[in-house]
Enzyme design. Structure first.
Site, short mmCIF file in Angstrom:
data_model
loop_
_atom_site.label_atom_id
_atom_site.label_comp_id
_atom_site.label_asym_id
_atom_site.label_seq_id
_atom_site.Cartn_x
_atom_site.Cartn_y
_atom_site.Cartn_z
N ASP A 31 -8.65 0.75 8.51
CA ASP A 31 -8.57 0.89 7.05
C ASP A 31 -9.99 1.04 6.50
O ASP A 31 -10.92 0.35 6.93
CB ASP A 31 -7.88 -0.33 6.44
CG ASP A 31 -7.45 -0.08 5.01
OD1 ASP A 31 -6.24 -0.08 4.75
OD2 ASP A 31 -8.33 0.11 4.13
N ILE A 32 -10.16 1.95 5.56
CA ILE A 32 -11.47 2.25 4.99
C ILE A 32 -11.99 1.09 4.13
O ILE A 32 -13.18 0.97 3.88
CB ILE A 32 -11.39 3.56 4.16
CG1 ILE A 32 -12.75 4.22 4.04
CG2 ILE A 32 -10.77 3.35 2.80
CD1 ILE A 32 -12.68 5.66 3.55
N GLU A 96 -0.12 2.43 -2.21
CA GLU A 96 -1.02 3.47 -2.76
C GLU A 96 -0.76 4.83 -2.12
O GLU A 96 -0.82 5.84 -2.80
CB GLU A 96 -2.49 3.11 -2.45
CG GLU A 96 -3.06 1.97 -3.25
CD GLU A 96 -4.43 1.58 -2.71
OE1 GLU A 96 -5.12 2.43 -2.10
OE2 GLU A 96 -4.80 0.41 -2.89
N VAL A 97 -0.54 4.83 -0.83
CA VAL A 97 -0.40 6.11 -0.11
C VAL A 97 1.08 6.28 0.27
O VAL A 97 1.63 5.48 1.05
CB VAL A 97 -1.29 6.14 1.15
CG1 VAL A 97 -1.13 7.47 1.87
CG2 VAL A 97 -2.76 5.91 0.78
N HIS A 101 3.30 3.31 6.45
CA HIS A 101 2.27 2.72 7.32
C HIS A 101 2.43 1.21 7.33
O HIS A 101 2.84 0.62 6.35
CB HIS A 101 0.87 3.11 6.85
CG HIS A 101 0.60 2.81 5.42
ND1 HIS A 101 1.09 3.61 4.41
CD2 HIS A 101 -0.08 1.81 4.83
CE1 HIS A 101 0.71 3.11 3.25
NE2 HIS A 101 0.00 2.01 3.46
N MET A 102 2.06 0.66 8.47
CA MET A 102 2.07 -0.79 8.64
C MET A 102 0.61 -1.25 8.67
O MET A 102 -0.20 -0.70 9.42
CB MET A 102 2.77 -1.11 9.97
CG MET A 102 2.79 -2.57 10.34
SD MET A 102 3.59 -2.74 11.98
CE MET A 102 5.30 -2.86 11.50
P1 AMP Z 1 -1.02 0.87 0.70
O1 AMP Z 1 -1.46 0.24 -0.59
O2 AMP Z 1 -0.10 -0.01 1.48
O3 AMP Z 1 -0.48 2.26 0.48
O4 AMP Z 1 -2.32 0.98 1.59
C1 AMP Z 1 -3.11 2.15 1.65
C2 AMP Z 1 -4.33 1.78 2.45
O5 AMP Z 1 -4.96 3.00 2.84
C3 AMP Z 1 -5.38 0.96 1.68
O6 AMP Z 1 -5.59 -0.28 2.35
C4 AMP Z 1 -6.62 1.86 1.71
O7 AMP Z 1 -7.82 1.13 1.86
C5 AMP Z 1 -6.34 2.75 2.91
N1 AMP Z 1 -6.99 4.05 2.89
C6 AMP Z 1 -7.01 4.96 1.88
N2 AMP Z 1 -7.71 6.05 2.25
C7 AMP Z 1 -8.13 5.85 3.52
C8 AMP Z 1 -8.89 6.61 4.45
N3 AMP Z 1 -9.36 7.83 4.16
N4 AMP Z 1 -9.12 6.07 5.67
C9 AMP Z 1 -8.65 4.84 5.99
N5 AMP Z 1 -7.93 4.08 5.15
C10 AMP Z 1 -7.66 4.57 3.93
#
Ligand code: AMP
Length: 119
Positions: A31-32, A96-97, A101-102
């Site tokens: 995770d970034i 957010e995305v 994903h887990m």
């Molecule tokens: P969620 O809120 O469960 O959708 O988590 C999305 C996660 O994706 C967050 O913890 C972000 O920090 C992570 N994230 C977003 N963009 C990236 C990226 N380019 N590389 C790695 N992690 C990311």
């Protein structure tokens, strides 16, 4: 077909990531914005938006997320000490995305529930 997400671009190698695992079904990378010493995202290669979009045909894929979580725990040496798995779903789940994903979190005591406050 779902819209392409940032995770699809990462899986295709169009956006850089620190990948820790990949197979035909899932890809895992750091995770970034880590919320723990080890914070890895285990992402389905198939771009399913949320758990609410999971179909019966995805049953094996969903189970595979846990198999890979177990393998990553072994790789990191935390299989015995423990770790946390989180799947956020939709707006109120603060997802957010929109690509299933887990979250895999490990490294020291994570406290009670949810994401740890500090890494
Ligand atoms: P969620 O809120 O469960 O959708 O988590 C999305 C996660 O994706 C967050 O913890 C972000 O920090 C992570 N994230 C977003 N963009 C990236 C990226 N380019 N590389 C790695 N992690 C990311």
């Amino acid at each position: 077909m779902s819209e392409e997400t940032i995770f699809t671009k990462i899986i295709k190698g169009e956006i850089p990531s620190k990948q820790v695992y990949h197979d035909d079904l899932v890809t895992a990378f750091e995770d970034i914005n880590p919320k723990a010493k080890h914070h890895i995202l285990i992402v389905t290669n198939k771009p399913i938006p949320t758990v609410s979009d999971v179909e019966q045909e995805d049953e094996q894929l969903m189970g595979h997320l846990f198999i890979v979580a177990r393998k990553i725990a072994e790789q990191l040496g935390v299989a015995k000490s423990g770790y946390r798995l989180i799947v956020n779903c939709g707006k109120d789940g603060c997802q957010e995305v929109p690509h299933i994903h887990m979250h895999f979190l490990a490294g020291g005591n994570l406290g009670l529930g949810g994401f740890p406050e500090n890494k």
